[in-house]
Design an enzyme around this catalytic site. Structure first.
Site, PDB file in Angstrom:
ATOM      1  CB  ALA A   1      -0.986   0.147   1.095  1.00  0.00           C
TER       2      ALA A   1
ATOM      3  NE  ARG B   1      -2.001   3.491 -12.811  1.00  0.00           N
ATOM      4  CZ  ARG B   1      -2.083   1.950 -12.708  1.00  0.00           C
ATOM      5  NH1 ARG B   1      -2.229   1.474 -13.945  1.00  0.00           N
ATOM      6  NH2 ARG B   1      -1.175   1.536 -11.908  1.00  0.00           N
TER       7      ARG B   1
ATOM      8  CB  THR C   1       4.921  -5.086  -6.633  1.00  0.00           C
ATOM      9  OG1 THR C   1       5.461  -5.396  -7.908  1.00  0.00           O
ATOM     10  CG2 THR C   1       3.746  -4.010  -7.034  1.00  0.00           C
TER      11      THR C   1
ATOM     12  CG  ASP D   1      -4.722  -1.920  -6.298  1.00  0.00           C
ATOM     13  OD1 ASP D   1      -4.573  -2.879  -5.906  1.00  0.00           O
ATOM     14  OD2 ASP D   1      -4.113  -1.171  -7.079  1.00  0.00           O
TER      15      ASP D   1
ATOM     16  N   GLY E   1      -1.063  -7.275 -15.796  1.00  0.00           N
ATOM     17  CA  GLY E   1      -0.284  -8.167 -16.445  1.00  0.00           C
ATOM     18  C   GLY E   1      -0.849  -9.174 -17.000  1.00  0.00           C
TER      19      GLY E   1
ATOM     20  CG  ASN F   1      -0.639 -10.901 -11.487  1.00  0.00           C
ATOM     21  OD1 ASN F   1      -1.095 -11.747 -10.836  1.00  0.00           O
ATOM     22  ND2 ASN F   1       0.299 -10.152 -11.403  1.00  0.00           N
TER      23      ASN F   1
ATOM     24  NE  ARG G   1     -29.528  18.996  13.922  1.00  0.00           N
ATOM     25  CZ  ARG G   1     -29.432  20.220  14.426  1.00  0.00           C
ATOM     26  NH1 ARG G   1     -30.627  20.957  14.621  1.00  0.00           N
ATOM     27  NH2 ARG G   1     -28.372  20.689  15.166  1.00  0.00           N
TER      28      ARG G   1
ATOM     29  CB  ALA H   1     -49.332  23.255  12.032  1.00  0.00           C
TER      30      ALA H   1
END
Ligand code: UD1
Ligand code: CA
Length: 453
Positions: free
Chosen positions: A9, A15, A78, A102, A139, A169, A331, A378
């Protein structure tokens, strides 16, 4: 036999075109890296070794104690990344699984099967492959005439012949530990200035060793994320997986493509989720509810038989048979007890609406406790903030708050009290008393005869 897991990692994820390291991009609402760490924890008792580099501090913060860390100061590929774990792990486990952070959709069962396969294999490692129509930059797996794996060729180094190969791969390997630690340094530096882990295939083959390559059953597991397009694909796949599990457990989902439920959520049987609904965080939903359409729920506990229509709920608790919406907003700290009805355009924060309270239209209730069966007319507002401090409003049982009442806190309305429409209540109201006007005052009780008119 024993197993350690190394997860890579350290890369930036160029990219992704992001300032955030790739593995911290959220998937299903959680940083991507957490999926790989949890997967590893499911196959090995020892915390995985996470190789970090880019955004190391952020990754450590996201993962915490769930992993051990080694730092790859320079991202030299790697193969070089795995080498960073050698000092920590050499002489320990007999087997090492390596995969990339990833690939969040990978399943622990797949890793376990790979580990078992390597235990019966007489070569130095086993790996998984994927047969896919879209190679996604992976790959290519080069096999010989006998079907044995000869090499992994990266796309950037591939000939047109390689590029046509559909077996690729995903980057999931189980090594004989001693062999791995002995051979990592045999990986050559390539023209790109990197050491590729994938070159271990050729290193093994040249030494006459056999690499076992097993095609994965479900290519979705191998959805590696390199770009934000891949991230969206993985998100859709994860969503489909979660929705499918929910449907198989008895939840009706009208349109899975527009139903966004995080993995941390639980939903009871015979609940129906309508389109464009997001359910997140530590939310628990009971049985027989109808949720949506157009609803967002985060960190809420919702009982059985509740109907939530086009509303936003955060940090709220609902007992059974509560109905909300359209356009309700709960909330943090809103608790709605059994049978509460909250109609359109209501907001409730840090308040308890006890059983049977009705609040039909256009109200703000903050820092309040409203007793059983009371009716909130109301446009009722709890004026809970004086500019500096928040104050509490306590409303008893069976109270009738007239339309457009301002409740200026701190304030207590006794059981059975009533406010007239348009009153501004600045003082406590005793039980069974009607207050009227601005500022509101008790109306003297009138003889019964005059009420008949
Ligand atoms: C790699 C594989 C490729 C495979 C693909 C699957 C290599 C040489 N190639 O290519 O065969 O099809 O993954 O997704 O292994 N990393 C480091 N340090 C580094 C470089 C990378 O820790 O120096 C980490 C990255 O953070 C990432 C993983 O290794 O998590 C893979 O790196 P990436 O650059 O995505 O490799 P690919 O080019 O996709
Ligand atoms: Ca990759």
């Amino acid at each position: 036999v024993s197993l350690d897991v190394v997860i890579l990692a350290a890369g930036q994820g160029t990219r992704m075109k992001s300032r955030l390291p790739k593995v911290l991009h959220p998937l299903g609402g959680r940083p991507m890296v957490l999926y790989s760490v949890e997967m590893a924890a499911a196959v090995s008792q020892r915390p995985p070794v996470l190789v970090i580099g880019h955004g190391a501090d952020g990754v450590r913060e996201a993962v915490g104690d769930a992993a051990r860390y080694v730092v790859q100061a320079e991202q030299l590929g790697t193969g070089h990344a795995v080498l960073q774990a050698r000092d920590l792990l050499r002489g320990g486990s007999t087997h090492i699984i390596v995969f990339y952070a990833d690939m969040p959709l990978l399943q622990a069962s797949t890793l376990r099967a790979l580990y078992e396969a390597q235990q019966t294999h007489d070569g130095p490692f086993s790996m998984l492959t994927v047969v896919a129509d879209q190679p996604r930059g992976f790959g290519r797996i080069v096999r010989d005439g006998q079907g044995s794996v000869r090499a992994i060729v990266e796309e950037s180094h591939a000939t047109s012949e390689h590029l046509a190969i559909r077996e690729v791969n995903p980057g999931i390997y189980c090594f004989d530990a001693a062999w791995l630690w002995d051979h990592l340094e045999a990986i050559p530096l390539n023209q790109k200035g990197e050491y590729y882990l994938t070159d271990l295939v050729e290193i093994a083959v040249r030494a006459g060793e056999r690499v076992r390559a097993q095609v994965m059953d479900d290519p979705v597991e191998a959805l590696g994320i390199n770009t934000r397009v891949h991230l969206a694909e993985a998100e859709a796949a994860l969503r489909a997986r979660i929705n499918e599990a929910l449907m198989l457990s008895g939840v009706t989902i009208l349109d899975p493509a527009t139903t966004y439920v995080e993995a941390t959520v639980t939903v009871g049987q015979d609940t129906t989720i309508l389109p464009n609904t997001h359910i997140r965080g530590k939310t628990v939903i009971g049985q027989g509810c109808t949720i949506g359409p157009n609803t967002i729920i985060e960190d809420c506990t919702i009982g059985d038989e509740c109907d939530i229509l086009a509303s936003v709920l955060e940090g709220a608790t609902l007992e059974g048979h509560v109905d909300i919406g359209p356009f309700g907003h709960l909330r943090k700290g809103a608790t709605l007890e059994r049978g509460v009805h909250m109609g359109n355009f209501g907001e409730v924060k840090n308040s308890r609406l006890r059983a049977g309270v009705k609040m039909g239209h256009f109200s703000y209730i903050g820092d309040a406790d409203i007793g059983e069966e009371s009716n909130i007319g109301a446009g009722t507002i709890t004026a809970n903030f004086d500019g500096q401090h928040k104050h509490k409003t306590v409303i008893g049982k069976n109270v009738f708050v007239g339309s457009d009442t301002m409740l200026v806190a701190p304030l207590t309305l006794g059981d059975g009290a009533r406010t007239a429409a348009g009153s501004v209540v600045t003082h406590d109201v005793p039980p069974d008393t009607l207050v009227v006007g601005v500022p509101a005052r008790p109306r003297p009780s009138e003889p019964a005869s005059s009420e008949k008119g």
